[in-house]
Design a protein around this motif. Structure first.
Motif, PDB file in Angstrom:
ATOM      1  N   ALA A   1     -13.399  12.048  11.483  1.00 34.33           N
ATOM      2  CA  ALA A   1     -14.122  12.528  12.818  1.00 34.33           C
ATOM      3  C   ALA A   1     -13.398  13.751  13.231  1.00 34.33           C
ATOM      4  N   GLY A   2     -12.632  14.485  12.368  1.00 38.59           N
ATOM      5  CA  GLY A   2     -12.179  15.782  12.704  1.00 38.59           C
ATOM      6  C   GLY A   2     -10.737  15.647  13.056  1.00 38.59           C
ATOM      7  N   GLY A   3     -10.133  14.398  13.183  1.00 41.97           N
ATOM      8  CA  GLY A   3      -8.864  14.221  13.261  1.00 41.97           C
ATOM      9  C   GLY A   3      -8.220  13.096  12.203  1.00 41.97           C
ATOM     10  N   TYR A   4      -7.255  12.311  12.717  1.00 44.60           N
ATOM     11  CA  TYR A   4      -6.532  11.486  11.694  1.00 44.60           C
ATOM     12  C   TYR A   4      -6.785  10.100  12.389  1.00 44.60           C
ATOM     13  N   ARG A   5      -6.899   9.069  11.649  1.00 38.16           N
ATOM     14  CA  ARG A   5      -6.536   7.777  11.839  1.00 38.16           C
ATOM     15  C   ARG A   5      -5.583   7.071  11.221  1.00 38.16           C
ATOM     16  N   VAL A   6      -4.809   6.302  11.907  1.00 38.11           N
ATOM     17  CA  VAL A   6      -3.443   5.531  11.201  1.00 38.11           C
ATOM     18  C   VAL A   6      -3.582   4.143  11.513  1.00 38.11           C
ATOM     19  N   ILE A   7      -3.410   3.681  10.243  1.00 41.54           N
ATOM     20  CA  ILE A   7      -3.455   1.982  10.263  1.00 41.54           C
ATOM     21  C   ILE A   7      -2.127   1.697   9.427  1.00 41.54           C
ATOM     22  N   ASP A   8      -1.755   0.110   9.701  1.00 40.01           N
ATOM     23  CA  ASP A   8      -0.791  -0.440   8.676  1.00 40.01           C
ATOM     24  C   ASP A   8      -1.253   0.070   7.152  1.00 40.01           C
ATOM     25  N   ASN A   9      -0.356   0.231   6.444  1.00 33.71           N
ATOM     26  CA  ASN A   9      -0.695   0.352   4.980  1.00 33.71           C
ATOM     27  C   ASN A   9      -1.047  -0.828   4.360  1.00 33.71           C
ATOM     28  N   ALA A  10      -0.335  -2.084   4.485  1.00 33.48           N
ATOM     29  CA  ALA A  10      -0.610  -3.091   3.701  1.00 33.48           C
ATOM     30  C   ALA A  10      -1.679  -3.970   4.080  1.00 33.48           C
ATOM     31  N   CYS A  11      -2.469  -4.393   3.275  1.00 25.38           N
ATOM     32  CA  CYS A  11      -3.591  -5.237   3.547  1.00 25.38           C
ATOM     33  C   CYS A  11      -2.714  -6.653   3.653  1.00 25.38           C
ATOM     34  N   PRO A  12      -3.406  -7.134   4.984  1.00 27.36           N
ATOM     35  CA  PRO A  12      -2.871  -8.568   5.377  1.00 27.36           C
ATOM     36  C   PRO A  12      -2.729  -9.697   4.362  1.00 27.36           C
ATOM     37  N   HIS A  13      -3.969  -9.620   3.361  1.00 32.91           N
ATOM     38  CA  HIS A  13      -4.257 -10.579   2.470  1.00 32.91           C
ATOM     39  C   HIS A  13      -2.992 -10.551   1.177  1.00 32.91           C
ATOM     40  N   ALA A  14      -2.914  -9.503   0.616  1.00 30.94           N
ATOM     41  CA  ALA A  14      -2.064  -9.539  -0.641  1.00 30.94           C
ATOM     42  C   ALA A  14      -1.205  -8.467  -0.730  1.00 30.94           C
ATOM     43  N   SER A  15      -1.253  -7.668   0.561  1.00 30.45           N
ATOM     44  CA  SER A  15      -0.245  -6.400   0.708  1.00 30.45           C
ATOM     45  C   SER A  15      -0.520  -5.227  -0.336  1.00 30.45           C
ATOM     46  N   ALA A  16      -1.818  -5.118  -0.647  1.00 35.97           N
ATOM     47  CA  ALA A  16      -2.276  -4.041  -1.429  1.00 35.97           C
ATOM     48  C   ALA A  16      -2.231  -2.785  -0.423  1.00 35.97           C
TER      49      ALA A  16
END
Length: 103
Positions: free
Chosen positions: A34-49
């Motif tokens: 949306a014209g900027g940046y979004r930041v989330i945890d990188n590791a999937c909580p299921h299997a850390s992908a």
């Protein structure tokens, strides 16, 4: 309360579709959104992908391992609330992506 922490120079970020950054001992995934940046945890909580290697679709990142979906704005997981990831506010200051980290 949070504080702004430098994550990466914007000019050095390459997205495929996300970009991984290491901030204060945490691996985070940065996505253009949306014209900027979004930041989330990188590791999937299921299997850390690494979610930065997932697929973007309609404001969500799809985990490359088991196809779970995570909303880039809320961190909500399509499997259920127990599997959501943390989201972080982001801004660009003087060409550097900054992430709001908890105090």
């Amino acid at each position: 309360m949070s504080r702004w922490v430098d994550a990466a120079p914007v000019a050095e970020m390459t997205f495929d579709p996300g970009f991984a950054v290491h901030v204060e001992g945490r691996w985070l995934a940065v996505f253009p959104h949306a014209g900027g940046y979004r930041v989330i945890d990188n590791a999937c909580p299921h299997a850390s992908a690494p979610l930065c290697d997932g697929t973007l679709l309609d404001g969500k990142v799809i985990c490359p391992l088991h196809l779970w979906e995570f909303d880039l704005t809320s961190g909500a997981c399509d499997v259920g609330p127990d599997w959501s990831v943390t989201t972080y506010d982001a801004r660009v200051q003087d060409g550097v992506l900054q992430v709001a980290m908890p105090s």
